[in-house]
Design an enzyme around this catalytic site. Structure first.
Site, PDB file in Angstrom:
ATOM      1  N   HIS A 229     -49.824  17.042 -26.840  1.00  0.00           N
ATOM      2  CA  HIS A 229     -51.171  16.288 -27.062  1.00  0.00           C
ATOM      3  C   HIS A 229     -51.254  15.766 -28.403  1.00  0.00           C
ATOM      4  CE1 HIS A 229     -53.251  16.977 -23.230  1.00  0.00           C
ATOM      5  NE2 HIS A 229     -52.158  16.684 -22.758  1.00  0.00           N
TER       6      HIS A 229
ATOM      7  N   ARG B 138     -70.763  19.471 -22.934  1.00  0.00           N
ATOM      8  CA  ARG B 138     -70.077  18.422 -22.262  1.00  0.00           C
ATOM      9  C   ARG B 138     -69.404  17.362 -23.124  1.00  0.00           C
ATOM     10  NH1 ARG B 138     -67.786  19.569 -17.505  1.00  0.00           N
ATOM     11  NH2 ARG B 138     -67.820  17.322 -17.183  1.00  0.00           N
TER      12      ARG B 138
ATOM     13  N   SER C 253     -65.551  -0.128 -31.489  1.00  0.00           N
ATOM     14  CA  SER C 253     -65.272   1.123 -31.223  1.00  0.00           C
ATOM     15  C   SER C 253     -63.818   1.781 -30.906  1.00  0.00           C
ATOM     16  CB  SER C 253     -66.128   1.752 -29.996  1.00  0.00           C
ATOM     17  OG  SER C 253     -65.792   2.946 -29.677  1.00  0.00           O
TER      18      SER C 253
ATOM     19  N   TRP D  34     -63.784  15.298 -37.539  1.00  0.00           N
ATOM     20  CA  TRP D  34     -63.037  16.310 -36.820  1.00  0.00           C
ATOM     21  C   TRP D  34     -61.635  15.433 -36.166  1.00  0.00           C
ATOM     22  CZ3 TRP D  34     -64.678  21.185 -35.233  1.00  0.00           C
ATOM     23  CH2 TRP D  34     -65.847  21.559 -35.647  1.00  0.00           C
TER      24      TRP D  34
ATOM     25  N   VAL E 174     -63.377  12.371 -29.301  1.00  0.00           N
ATOM     26  CA  VAL E 174     -64.251  13.424 -28.728  1.00  0.00           C
ATOM     27  C   VAL E 174     -63.536  13.913 -27.822  1.00  0.00           C
ATOM     28  CG1 VAL E 174     -66.342  13.462 -27.322  1.00  0.00           C
ATOM     29  CG2 VAL E 174     -66.149  11.781 -29.238  1.00  0.00           C
TER      30      VAL E 174
ATOM     31  N   PHE F 146     -70.723  12.246 -33.112  1.00  0.00           N
ATOM     32  CA  PHE F 146     -72.376  12.042 -32.999  1.00  0.00           C
ATOM     33  C   PHE F 146     -73.137  11.623 -34.078  1.00  0.00           C
ATOM     34  CE2 PHE F 146     -76.542  13.908 -31.471  1.00  0.00           C
ATOM     35  CZ  PHE F 146     -76.513  13.496 -29.962  1.00  0.00           C
ATOM     36  N   GLU F 147     -72.584  11.504 -35.162  1.00  0.00           N
ATOM     37  CA  GLU F 147     -73.182  10.956 -36.437  1.00  0.00           C
ATOM     38  C   GLU F 147     -72.840   9.437 -36.686  1.00  0.00           C
ATOM     39  OE1 GLU F 147     -73.321  15.337 -36.579  1.00  0.00           O
ATOM     40  OE2 GLU F 147     -71.518  14.191 -36.332  1.00  0.00           O
TER      41      GLU F 147
END
Length: 177
Positions: free
Chosen positions: A130, A91, A116, A25, A84, A60-61
């Site tokens: 942005h 949320r 991370s 993403w 994210v 999430f993966e």
């Protein structure tokens, strides 16, 4: 193989193979982290061939992929990168918290550091301002996580691991004998 040997770089340089996991993403933004990471880690004595790259669908993966990679015993560190954002369906805080908590659990369970570069901006929109800001911000974060990665690997090499403490059985078998 001793713990010291486990953390020796294939290039006999800085200190071990690195796994880099990237969420798909917002790829053009997150990709800047990977490119900056490569440039900085090379400055720190690693070769690009010391890094294995893995794409996952989204943030999430990442924890499961990190866990599987750490459990192989092949990596001195795992790095995760993702953006994210609030997609309006759920949320973003839930996803971000789950990812970061999962990454922490992986490193504590396996003894392999997991770093991370999973960022969660408070407000993000797809406007040019942005997009450009986070494009540049991920370049900064890529260099920062490269320095943190190399530093962490170096620091952990100085501390002998105790058999059975803080590592999975699979990793322990690979790092002792």
């Amino acid at each position: 193989m001793s713990q010291q040997a486990f953390l020796t770089s294939p290039s006999d340089q800085a200190g071990g193979r690195i796994a880099f996991i990237q969420a798909s993403w917002h790829r053009t933004i997150v990709e800047q982290c990977r490119l900056s990471f490569i440039a900085e880690i090379r400055e720190l004595g690693y070769l690009e061939s010391d890094i294995d790259f893995f794409d996952v669908a989204g943030a999430f993966e990442i924890p499961l992929q990190a866990q599987r990679l750490a459990q192989t015993g092949q990596y001195a560190a795992v790095v995760a990168a993702a953006l994210v954002v609030d997609g309006g369906i759920y949320r973003m805080e839930f996803v971000a918290e789950a990812v970061i908590s999962g990454l922490m659990q992986v490193q504590l369970a396996t003894g392999v550091p997991v770093l991370s570069a999973v960022l969660t901006p408070h407000h993000f929109h797809s406007g040019e301002e942005h997009q450009q800001f986070f494009f540049q911000h991920f370049q900064v974060k890529g260099a920062e996580v490269a320095r943190a990665c190399a530093s962490t690997i170096r620091a952990l090499r100085q501390i002998p691991a105790l058999p059975g403490v803080g590592v999975s059985k699979q990793v322990e078998m690979l790092t002792t004998s």
